[in-house]
Design a protein around this motif. Structure first.
Motif, PDB file in Angstrom:
ATOM      1  N   LEU A 236       0.830  -1.208   0.000  1.00 25.20           N
ATOM      2  CA  LEU A 236       0.000   0.000   0.000  1.00 25.20           C
ATOM      3  C   LEU A 236       0.865   1.260   0.000  1.00 25.20           C
ATOM      4  O   LEU A 236       1.923   1.301   0.619  1.00 25.20           O
ATOM      5  N   TYR A 237       0.396   2.254  -0.700  1.00 26.44           N
ATOM      6  CA  TYR A 237       1.032   3.569  -0.627  1.00 26.44           C
ATOM      7  C   TYR A 237       0.757   4.136   0.781  1.00 26.44           C
ATOM      8  O   TYR A 237      -0.269   3.787   1.391  1.00 26.44           O
TER       9      TYR A 237
ATOM     10  N   ALA B 185      -3.012  11.072  -8.023  1.00 30.17           N
ATOM     11  CA  ALA B 185      -2.160   9.907  -8.299  1.00 30.17           C
ATOM     12  C   ALA B 185      -1.590   9.248  -7.055  1.00 30.17           C
ATOM     13  O   ALA B 185      -0.714   8.403  -7.134  1.00 30.17           O
TER      14      ALA B 185
ATOM     15  N   THR C  15      -8.236   5.864  -5.534  1.00 26.38           N
ATOM     16  CA  THR C  15      -9.208   4.880  -6.019  1.00 26.38           C
ATOM     17  C   THR C  15      -9.205   3.620  -5.159  1.00 26.38           C
ATOM     18  O   THR C  15     -10.260   3.079  -4.825  1.00 26.38           O
ATOM     19  N   LEU C  16      -8.020   3.174  -4.769  1.00 23.44           N
ATOM     20  CA  LEU C  16      -7.956   1.954  -3.950  1.00 23.44           C
ATOM     21  C   LEU C  16      -8.612   2.197  -2.585  1.00 23.44           C
ATOM     22  O   LEU C  16      -9.281   1.316  -2.046  1.00 23.44           O
TER      23      LEU C  16
HETATM   24  P1  ADP Z   1      -5.829   9.243  -7.589  1.00 23.36           P
HETATM   25  O1  ADP Z   1      -5.375   9.501  -6.209  1.00 23.36           O
HETATM   26  O2  ADP Z   1      -5.473  10.347  -8.526  1.00 23.36           O
HETATM   27  O3  ADP Z   1      -7.255   8.810  -7.678  1.00 23.36           O
HETATM   28  P2  ADP Z   1      -5.304   6.596  -8.561  1.00 23.36           P
HETATM   29  O4  ADP Z   1      -6.059   5.895  -7.519  1.00 23.36           O
HETATM   30  O5  ADP Z   1      -5.908   6.678  -9.909  1.00 23.36           O
HETATM   31  O6  ADP Z   1      -4.908   8.041  -8.071  1.00 23.36           O
HETATM   32  O7  ADP Z   1      -3.879   5.904  -8.670  1.00 23.36           O
HETATM   33  C1  ADP Z   1      -2.921   6.327  -9.567  1.00 23.36           C
HETATM   34  C2  ADP Z   1      -2.147   5.150 -10.136  1.00 23.36           C
HETATM   35  O8  ADP Z   1      -1.393   4.515  -9.115  1.00 23.36           O
HETATM   36  C3  ADP Z   1      -3.018   4.091 -10.747  1.00 23.36           C
HETATM   37  O9  ADP Z   1      -2.436   3.690 -11.948  1.00 23.36           O
HETATM   38  C4  ADP Z   1      -2.980   2.955  -9.734  1.00 23.36           C
HETATM   39  O10 ADP Z   1      -3.109   1.696 -10.352  1.00 23.36           O
HETATM   40  C5  ADP Z   1      -1.607   3.106  -9.128  1.00 23.36           C
HETATM   41  N1  ADP Z   1      -1.562   2.630  -7.720  1.00 23.36           N
HETATM   42  C6  ADP Z   1      -2.447   2.928  -6.748  1.00 23.36           C
HETATM   43  N2  ADP Z   1      -2.089   2.360  -5.583  1.00 23.36           N
HETATM   44  C7  ADP Z   1      -0.955   1.684  -5.825  1.00 23.36           C
HETATM   45  C8  ADP Z   1      -0.082   0.890  -5.009  1.00 23.36           C
HETATM   46  N3  ADP Z   1      -0.328   0.714  -3.714  1.00 23.36           N
HETATM   47  N4  ADP Z   1       0.983   0.333  -5.601  1.00 23.36           N
HETATM   48  C9  ADP Z   1       1.251   0.541  -6.926  1.00 23.36           C
HETATM   49  N5  ADP Z   1       0.471   1.275  -7.740  1.00 23.36           N
HETATM   50  C10 ADP Z   1      -0.612   1.847  -7.211  1.00 23.36           C
END
Ligand code: ADP
Length: 632
Positions: A24-25, A49, A53-54
């Motif tokens: 997780l970020y 970014a 979304t997650l």
């Molecule tokens: P935002 O905060 O702008 O809604 P997103 O949820 O679209 O951002 O995420 C941006 C990108 O990062 C997407 O391509 C997503 O698949 C990728 N991403 C999100 N969480 C992770 C993670 N924990 N590890 C790797 N990639 C991630």
């Protein structure tokens, strides 16, 4: 923290891992620690970014019932719908179309994606699925501060919690000055972070070189005049592309976006013939042709005058890196996900009715935040193009400055009337106290003393009584007219304009299709159509020739210019129902194909509303609302 360790099915874990999401970020981990998988409410104010979304998915996937994802724009709804539809074992619905359907079958989905207007409308029309919701995610919640949509969003969140008590709320926000107030309002925990997966540096260009906030410098190779903003933009965009990246250039107007794209298309930056022919096939308008010509050379323009299918094609081709450059108006910044290595903001001011105005800090930050593609770019770069005289101001306003505070716009009398009527018509309240009680859950009430709130509500009620939409007796109730206005999802002002038009038309000798179109086009719910100076005389002449078909006399209106604009919209739509082609109308009336598209859609909605409202008005003008709607 790993995705594997979260309370998700094996299929979901596989799904995320196959997309490179394993660890997780930091903001995501903070959300889990704050209880996002356990039904806790939270507000996540984190940069673009950083994986919002997650966070939303975790909230909805672990909730004890259906989830709703509220977006501000249709384009975003589509994007999220596609993302969620890929989740294994999850059924997804979308609701963005007509403003007046209850959409009952939406309740069969695990996740529904909808615009805030659509949710508001569903609540007003008593849709059952709202009461079953276990989790609501609000994307771009900072837009409660925006003039147009803000009030709808905050009232929707207030009434939603009445229909679905105990619902979990997760709100996603851009970085704003007062996220703690939003969290406090929603009774949610605040996750605040400036973490980004790709470093971002922001700087100001002036006199031949750019200086960034991390102390680095950049001196692009400029073919023309280093003092000229467009020459500098050309060099900054071309430089990013030559380095293997993609670039977004923001300018102030549609015309500027097209002109810049056409210039860059001549610089040999790339080629995308397949996308160009896809765009050519979409329609035969002049705008479509010009767009396709640019796209042939790997460059596109993007603005609200384009048809949505054109915009979708451009966004998709940019995401899959077929296109190298997009020249856009600021609307792209708030919209869909189109990250680039370098963002160049050529114009930081735009025309308003009264002159040139600086863009809000938040808006420029959102443009800059588009820089840096995770997994693809080593870093993101945002450059504000200025000159010796604006350098310091740009630095102060946009690089060093914090974004604005989010402030409620619900006190605006038009907004308040709309929502007071809806609260009464949906039977949420039948008294002044009842209305105050419902509004108590809005962001506005959160920051406003009760006494002040009471007085603006009294004014709104009195206005609505005068408009014949609310009846005052032992209790407050909506009249038949008020009920129809609210259910049709038009504002009380639009309802009143339609009623006045119907009454005038009833006394006319022979009202026509143009009469019906004039009525709906002259409402505040129809967008204005730009009327150029050159066209004015012709439009005046048209209005004079058809004077006996209009419900407004040319010498009677207080806002003649506004009315003439409505006449133009009515004339364009009349041409359309009479069989003129889009290409024809676009050329003849100098409007964008996207403008035509959105006016047709709005007119269809307003004609339906007018037809329903006519049923509550005694005047029988027998206007062809229904027939026109079908022909649109
Ligand atoms: P935002 O905060 O702008 O809604 P997103 O949820 O679209 O951002 O995420 C941006 C990108 O990062 C997407 O391509 C997503 O698949 C990728 N991403 C999100 N969480 C992770 C993670 N924990 N590890 C790797 N990639 C991630």
């Amino acid at each position: 923290m790993r995705v594997r360790d979260l309370p998700l099915s094996a299929a979901l874990v596989d799904h995320f891992e196959s997309r490179g999401i394993e660890e997780l970020y930091p903001p995501q981990a903070a959300a889990v620690e704050a209880g996002v998988t356990e039904g806790e409410r939270l507000v996540a104010a984190v940069p673009t970014a950083s994986g919002k979304t997650l966070i939303a998915e975790l909230a909805m996937l672990t909730a004890d019932g259906p989830g709703l994802y509220i977006v501000p724009l249709r384009a975003l709804a589509r994007e999220k719908y596609e993302t969620f539809s890929e989740l294994p074992g999850v059924s997804v619905g979308i609701s963005t179309g007509d403003f007046d359907e209850a959409g009952e079958d939406l309740g069969e989905n695990d996740v529904v994606v909808a615009t805030s207007e659509k949710v508001d409308s569903a609540i007003r029309n008593g849709a059952d699925w709202i009461a079953d919701l276990a989790c609501v995610v609000v994307d771009e919640v900072h837009l409660v501060g925006s003039e147009g949509r803000g009030p709808t969003l905050e009232v929707t969140l207030a009434t939603l919690q009445r229909r679905a008590p105990g619902v979990c709320i997760v709100a996603l926000s851009a970085t704003v000055a007062n996220p703690e107030e939003i969290a406090d309002w929603l009774d949610a925990e605040l996750i605040q972070s400036t973490w980004r997966p790709v470093d971002l540096r922001t700087g100001v260009y002036a006199e031949g070189s750019a200086t960034f906030d991390d102390g680095t410098e950049l001196a692009p190779t400029i073919a023309g005049d280093p003092e000229d903003a467009t020459d500098a933009t050309d060099a900054l965009v071309s430089g990013a592309v030559d380095d293997g990246g993609q670039a977004l250039a923001f300018v102030r107007s549609r015309r500027e976006a097209e002109t810049l794209a056409e210039r860059l298309a001549g610089s040999g930056l790339g080629s995308a013939p397949d996308v160009a022919s896809e765009i050519r096939d979409l329609d035969g308008t002049e705008t479509g042709r010009r767009l396709a010509d640019c796209v042939d050379d790997g460059v596109a323009f993007h603005h609200a005058g384009l048809r949505s299918t054109h915009r979708i094609a451009v966004e998709r081709a940019f995401r899959d890196r077929t296109l190298r450059v997009i020249c856009a108006t600021p609307t792209l910044a708030a919209g869909v996900n189109v990250p680039a290595r370098r963002v160049v903001v050529r114009d930081q001011r735009r025309y308003t009715g009264s002159g040139m105005e600086w863009l809000p800090t938040l808006e420029v930050h959102q443009m800059c935040g588009r820089a840096g593609r995770p997994h693809l770019d080593p870093y993101g770069e945002a450059v504000l193009v200025g000159d010796a005289s604006t350098r310091d101001e740009l630095w102060e306003r946009y690089v060093d400055a914090d974004p604005e505070r989010v402030e409620s716009q619900l006190a605006d009398p038009n907004a308040l009337r709309t929502h007071v009527l809806s609260v009464v018509a949906s039977e949420f309240a039948a008294s002044r106290e009842g209305i105050l009680d419902v509004l108590d859950a809005t962001f506005y009430a959160h920051g406003t003393p009760t006494r002040e709130l009471g007085s603006v509500v009294d004014t709104a009620v009195a206005d609505l009584v005068e408009m014949g939409m609310i009846a005052e007796g032992a209790s407050l109730s909506a009249t038949d007219l008020g009920d129809r206005v609210s259910k049709q999802y038009v504002t009380p002002e639009t309802g009143a304009r339609i009623v006045a038009g119907l009454r005038t038309a009833a006394g006319m000798d022979a009202p026509t299709a143009l009469t019906a179109l004039e009525i709906v086009c002259d409402t505040p719910d129809m967008q204005d159509t730009y009327l150029g100076n050159r066209e004015r005389a012709d439009m005046y002449d048209f209005a004079r020739r058809h004077a006996d078909e209009f419900t407004t006399g040319m010498n009677e209106t207080a806002d003649f210019e506004g009315w003439l604009t409505a006449v133009k919209t009515a004339r364009v739509l009349h041409g359309w129902v009479e069989g003129a082609s889009a290409a024809d109308l676009v050329e003849r009336f100098r409007i964008g194909p996207g403008d035509l598209e959105s006016r047709i859609e709005r007119a269809a909605w307003l004609l339906g509303a007018a037809d329903a409202i006519a049923g509550a008005v005694e005047a029988d003008a027998d206007l062809p609302f229904r027939d026109l709607r079908a022909r649109l």
